[in-house]
Design an enzyme around this catalytic site. Sequence first.
Site, PDB file in Angstrom:
ATOM      1  N   ASP A 380      51.221  48.269  51.859  1.00 51.95           N
ATOM      2  CA  ASP A 380      52.676  48.222  51.787  1.00 51.95           C
ATOM      3  C   ASP A 380      53.032  47.001  50.945  1.00 51.95           C
ATOM      4  OD1 ASP A 380      55.482  48.774  52.670  1.00 51.95           O
ATOM      5  OD2 ASP A 380      55.206  46.782  53.548  1.00 51.95           O
ATOM      6  N   THR A 382      56.118  45.111  50.279  1.00 57.01           N
ATOM      7  CA  THR A 382      56.958  44.016  50.754  1.00 57.01           C
ATOM      8  C   THR A 382      56.390  43.383  52.013  1.00 57.01           C
ATOM      9  OG1 THR A 382      58.890  45.135  49.853  1.00 57.01           O
ATOM     10  CG2 THR A 382      59.281  43.375  51.451  1.00 57.01           C
ATOM     11  N   ASP A 582      53.038  45.147  57.516  1.00 57.11           N
ATOM     12  CA  ASP A 582      53.442  44.100  58.457  1.00 57.11           C
ATOM     13  C   ASP A 582      54.734  44.384  59.193  1.00 57.11           C
ATOM     14  OD1 ASP A 582      55.190  43.801  56.294  1.00 57.11           O
ATOM     15  OD2 ASP A 582      55.438  41.655  56.687  1.00 57.11           O
TER      16      ASP A 582
END
Length: 688
Positions: A380, A382, A582
Amino acid sequence: MNFVLVHRIPGRARLRSDAPFGMRTAETLADRLDALEGVEGVRVNPRTGSVLLLYNNESVFDRASALLFGAGREQERRVPAPAPARGEKPSLFPFFHYLCLRPLLPVAVNMVSAFSRALPFLRRCLSSLAHGRLDVDALDGAAIAVSLLRRDFSTVGLLTLLLGFGDALERYTQKKSLENLASHLALQADRVWVKRSGAEELIPFGELRESDLVVVRAGSAVPVDGVVEGGTASVNESSMTGEPMGVLRSRGASVYAGTVVEAGEIHVRPTSLGKDTRMQQIVRFIEQSEQMKAGIQGRFEKLADKAVPFTFGLAALVWLCTRSLTRASSVLLVDYSCALRLATPLAILAAMDEGVKHKVMVKGGRFLEALSSVDTVVFDKTGTLTQSRPEVARVIPAEGYDEDFVLRLSACLEEHFPHPVARAVVHGAERRNLRHEEEHTEVEYVVAHGIASQWRGKRVLLGSRHYLSQDEGVDVSSMDAVVEDLSREGYSLLYLALDGRLAGLIAMEDPLRPESAALVEKLRGMGVKHVLMLTGDDVRTASAVAGRLGITEFRAQVLPEDKARVVQELRSEGRVVLMIGDGINDSPALSSADVGVTLRDGSDLAREVADVVLMGGSLRELVTALELGRGAMKRIHFNFLTTMVLNTAFLFGGLSGLLQPGASAVLHNLTTLGVSLNAMRPALPKGE
């Protein structure tokens, strides 16, 4: 022992017995459940009597439940064999007795001693045979029984000595490995300061009561979960949240065991003590996660157990052909399961422990196995490849304005809002030492669009292109060429307009983690075939970021709910997928992957769902995790091959008469000890 259903959701159920049980029973339950088709994971905790079951359809749950309820009744009927206390350090006195005292004792005394030592193993053997199992217990008992029939009490004594010592060593090494693993996370507090009757006392931690006020000063760890009753302190909660900055805690705030007071003093009223603290819950999770058996462990153990009937048949054939109980018992004394049942879980435990030392927490053996086979890594963008805190990269003024004016006025408006972009603009102005006076009127915030206010009698707007152009009618076309270039480079843009005229642009970026590009290159060097980036950005921005990182595969404008679908598609193509993210929105994708990985500063939900947590907060630890999995599996395969080759050699030694029963037992147990010691060696390459 009776099992009851504690909770159940589709694909997952937890059952608990009304009494704790031993490691041997736990292993048997895990083996039997793991053998059921459709069972995807098993976690058995003998200390709490808990069984966690992951399955793919309801019929599997019905079969597993029937097996557990049957096992409970079987355990009630079984006569337990005496054994050393769980985890007790093996004593060398039995060896001294066998080598030095036994030769001096009368024959009758040695006979009685041999029979008494043999009884627990004979009981295990009879129990296994009564339930139709030809397992290691049956094999050991048969070998001892044959030696008794031959009146070879010396061999009986040696066999019971080696088998008893092996059992004790297994319990001890497993206990020490678990303790070592948990100790890296556990809070050690022997004595605590408390306030009683207005005076402070230093008391043993075990005497702490929930009515006490615990005094914690700067530099000390908070020993309990509780609520602050007095004082104020800056508390570092990185052990819980991963956030390195201290947070202010004063009256009414909650604090957790394992966090550290950096400055100040607080008085804490305990709400949880000992095993109920959040830190101890983490430790128990680590202990329980070892019971999530690796598939390779189950496969090797099943393969070894299949050899037991073969060993019995071969021993019977030897006796029929030679009429020699000596040769037959030499064959019975060689089995493959002992080394594998001990060495394989030890290798997994040792690797998990080694991972914690290198700030990589792996939550179970099967995830180590998956790490060793990963061929696709999905990032991912960002917060994972980037630092998740935007920064001002460039300021481009329109004709008639300068950079400082554009940034100063933007910061003047943004300082009233707490969101990340606003903070980035304010910090950008601070870095340039730009002071901004309060010269505007009340600020109006338009959610997801921008800001409107009045500055020196002029209407000022700050926000997205859509907000200024479509909603407010500002002509922004004069800077289209610049916008095109900035968008191609991956920047996000803020537009500033003054009195209906475009005043300038602020180019924002999520700075890449400094290790991101090197990590991608390293992954390719390790043989990872596919590196894929997922992002909600548009194609131009995604392409720019991917190009800077050397990533050739990416998916742009991916909605949070689509990430899990992408991972599932990759797995359906036969890939072994590692997903690293995250955020809360990444959690479904983390669950869908073969291995879900998050960073220490990921969301609470991401850290809960992930199979691996990079506790140091650096992407470099992903390489450590992959090397750890590969090293552990390499060690397990080597131990398996060594066990099969050496024990097969001992088997033929017994067949040919070259090895007597005592020699077979010694060599077999030495092999078990050797592969166990090899299993506990570091799995990471030197220099890690």
